[in-house]
Design a protein around this motif. Sequence first.
Motif, short mmCIF file in Angstrom:
data_model
loop_
_atom_site.label_atom_id
_atom_site.label_comp_id
_atom_site.label_asym_id
_atom_site.label_seq_id
_atom_site.Cartn_x
_atom_site.Cartn_y
_atom_site.Cartn_z
N ALA A 252 0.84 -1.20 0.00
CA ALA A 252 0.00 0.00 0.00
C ALA A 252 0.87 1.25 0.00
N GLU A 253 0.26 2.37 -0.36
CA GLU A 253 0.95 3.65 -0.30
C GLU A 253 0.97 4.14 1.15
N PRO A 254 1.99 4.89 1.52
CA PRO A 254 1.93 5.58 2.82
C PRO A 254 0.89 6.70 2.73
N TYR A 255 0.28 7.04 3.86
CA TYR A 255 -0.70 8.12 3.84
C TYR A 255 -0.01 9.46 3.60
N ILE A 256 -0.39 10.11 2.52
CA ILE A 256 0.07 11.47 2.20
C ILE A 256 -1.17 12.25 1.82
N ARG A 257 -1.47 13.27 2.58
CA ARG A 257 -2.72 14.01 2.39
C ARG A 257 -2.90 14.51 0.95
N ARG A 258 -1.90 15.18 0.42
CA ARG A 258 -2.04 15.75 -0.93
C ARG A 258 -2.25 14.66 -1.99
N LYS A 259 -1.58 13.53 -1.79
CA LYS A 259 -1.74 12.43 -2.74
C LYS A 259 -3.15 11.84 -2.65
N ALA A 260 -3.66 11.74 -1.43
CA ALA A 260 -5.02 11.22 -1.24
C ALA A 260 -6.04 12.12 -1.93
N VAL A 261 -5.90 13.42 -1.76
CA VAL A 261 -6.81 14.36 -2.40
C VAL A 261 -6.72 14.27 -3.91
N ARG A 262 -5.51 14.12 -4.42
CA ARG A 262 -5.33 14.01 -5.88
C ARG A 262 -5.99 12.74 -6.41
N HIS A 263 -5.85 11.63 -5.68
CA HIS A 263 -6.54 10.40 -6.09
C HIS A 263 -8.05 10.63 -6.18
N LEU A 264 -8.60 11.29 -5.18
CA LEU A 264 -10.05 11.54 -5.15
C LEU A 264 -10.46 12.41 -6.34
N GLU A 265 -9.66 13.42 -6.63
CA GLU A 265 -9.98 14.31 -7.76
C GLU A 265 -9.94 13.57 -9.09
N LYS A 266 -9.14 12.51 -9.14
CA LYS A 266 -9.05 11.71 -10.37
C LYS A 266 -10.09 10.60 -10.43
N GLY A 267 -10.97 10.55 -9.43
CA GLY A 267 -12.04 9.57 -9.45
C GLY A 267 -11.70 8.23 -8.84
N ARG A 268 -10.60 8.16 -8.12
CA ARG A 268 -10.23 6.91 -7.46
C ARG A 268 -10.80 6.87 -6.05
N VAL A 269 -11.17 5.68 -5.61
CA VAL A 269 -11.59 5.48 -4.22
C VAL A 269 -10.33 5.30 -3.38
N VAL A 270 -10.27 5.99 -2.26
CA VAL A 270 -9.12 5.89 -1.37
C VAL A 270 -9.54 5.23 -0.06
N ILE A 271 -8.81 4.20 0.33
CA ILE A 271 -9.10 3.49 1.58
C ILE A 271 -7.98 3.79 2.57
N PHE A 272 -8.35 4.37 3.70
CA PHE A 272 -7.37 4.71 4.73
C PHE A 272 -7.30 3.56 5.74
N ALA A 273 -6.10 2.99 5.89
CA ALA A 273 -5.94 1.83 6.77
C ALA A 273 -4.90 2.12 7.85
N ALA A 274 -4.82 1.22 8.82
CA ALA A 274 -3.88 1.31 9.95
C ALA A 274 -4.18 2.47 10.88
N GLY A 275 -5.45 2.86 10.92
CA GLY A 275 -5.86 3.91 11.85
C GLY A 275 -5.09 5.19 11.65
N THR A 276 -4.73 5.85 12.76
CA THR A 276 -3.91 7.06 12.69
C THR A 276 -2.43 6.71 12.71
N GLY A 277 -2.13 5.42 12.92
CA GLY A 277 -0.74 5.01 13.07
C GLY A 277 -0.25 5.10 14.49
N ASN A 278 -1.16 5.48 15.40
CA ASN A 278 -0.80 5.65 16.81
C ASN A 278 -1.72 4.82 17.70
N PRO A 279 -1.18 4.21 18.75
CA PRO A 279 -2.03 3.50 19.71
C PRO A 279 -2.91 4.48 20.48
N TYR A 280 -3.95 3.95 21.12
CA TYR A 280 -4.87 4.73 21.95
C TYR A 280 -5.85 5.58 21.14
#
Length: 239
Positions: free
Chosen positions: A110-138
């Motif tokens: 998978a790709e690492p979470y990068i906000r600008r890249k996620a937004v660009r994917h959405l603008e191009k019509g791709r579905v983006v799935i965010f996984a591994a939570g925030t990356g932080n416990p609790y």
Amino acid sequence: MKEVKYKRIILKLSGEALAGDKGFGIDKATIMNIAKQIKTLNELNVETSIVVGGGNFWRGKKSGVGMDRTTADYMGMLATVINALAMQDALESLGVFTRVQTAIEMRQIAEPYIRRKAVRHLEKGRVVIFAAGTGNPYFSTDTTAALRAAEIEADVILLAKKGVDGVYDSDPLLNPDAKKFEVIDYKDILNLGLGVMDSTAASLCMDNQIPIIVFGIEQPENIVKVVMGEKIGTQVKEV
């Protein structure tokens, strides 16, 4: 066709929602039914992102009784990655271009979470799935949904629940007289301790004025109906 009400959304799916009636693991028919609704949104040019939980495999501190909390939470994050890959596979089998982004880097899958890249994917019509939570416990995946919604400037969070079709003043499974709210304020969610989502997530949505719609996932077509503006479930917003 009627215009969609929301143009950019975050759909929060619990892990249990993907398990169907099995209660554990991933039910193929269930995940395909959900994927078909997401495909419909994609065809309506709704910019769709998804946050998945991992409770169908592992529930953090509940599953990891006696374990170090941080370790248990990281195991839960890995469970969300399994679900994200399964959802990606279901969507791509329907011809929907999809990207999984993880808060914990695992470049081979998978790709690492990068906000600008996620937004660009959405603008191009791709579905983006965010996984591994925030990356932080609790922090829960509800908080992940609130955080990602703020970051990508989503119009709404769709909180798809299994076993309940909205927000009630008490547990409808225990109290047959429980009252369902059509609209409720963020503050009431916090003050009444209604347990719709954790307090961190609710506070984040309140601070950033992100509306939440809570509805039942047993009928997957509700996902599209909510985006089209139908009054289903409960809307959480500033009242």
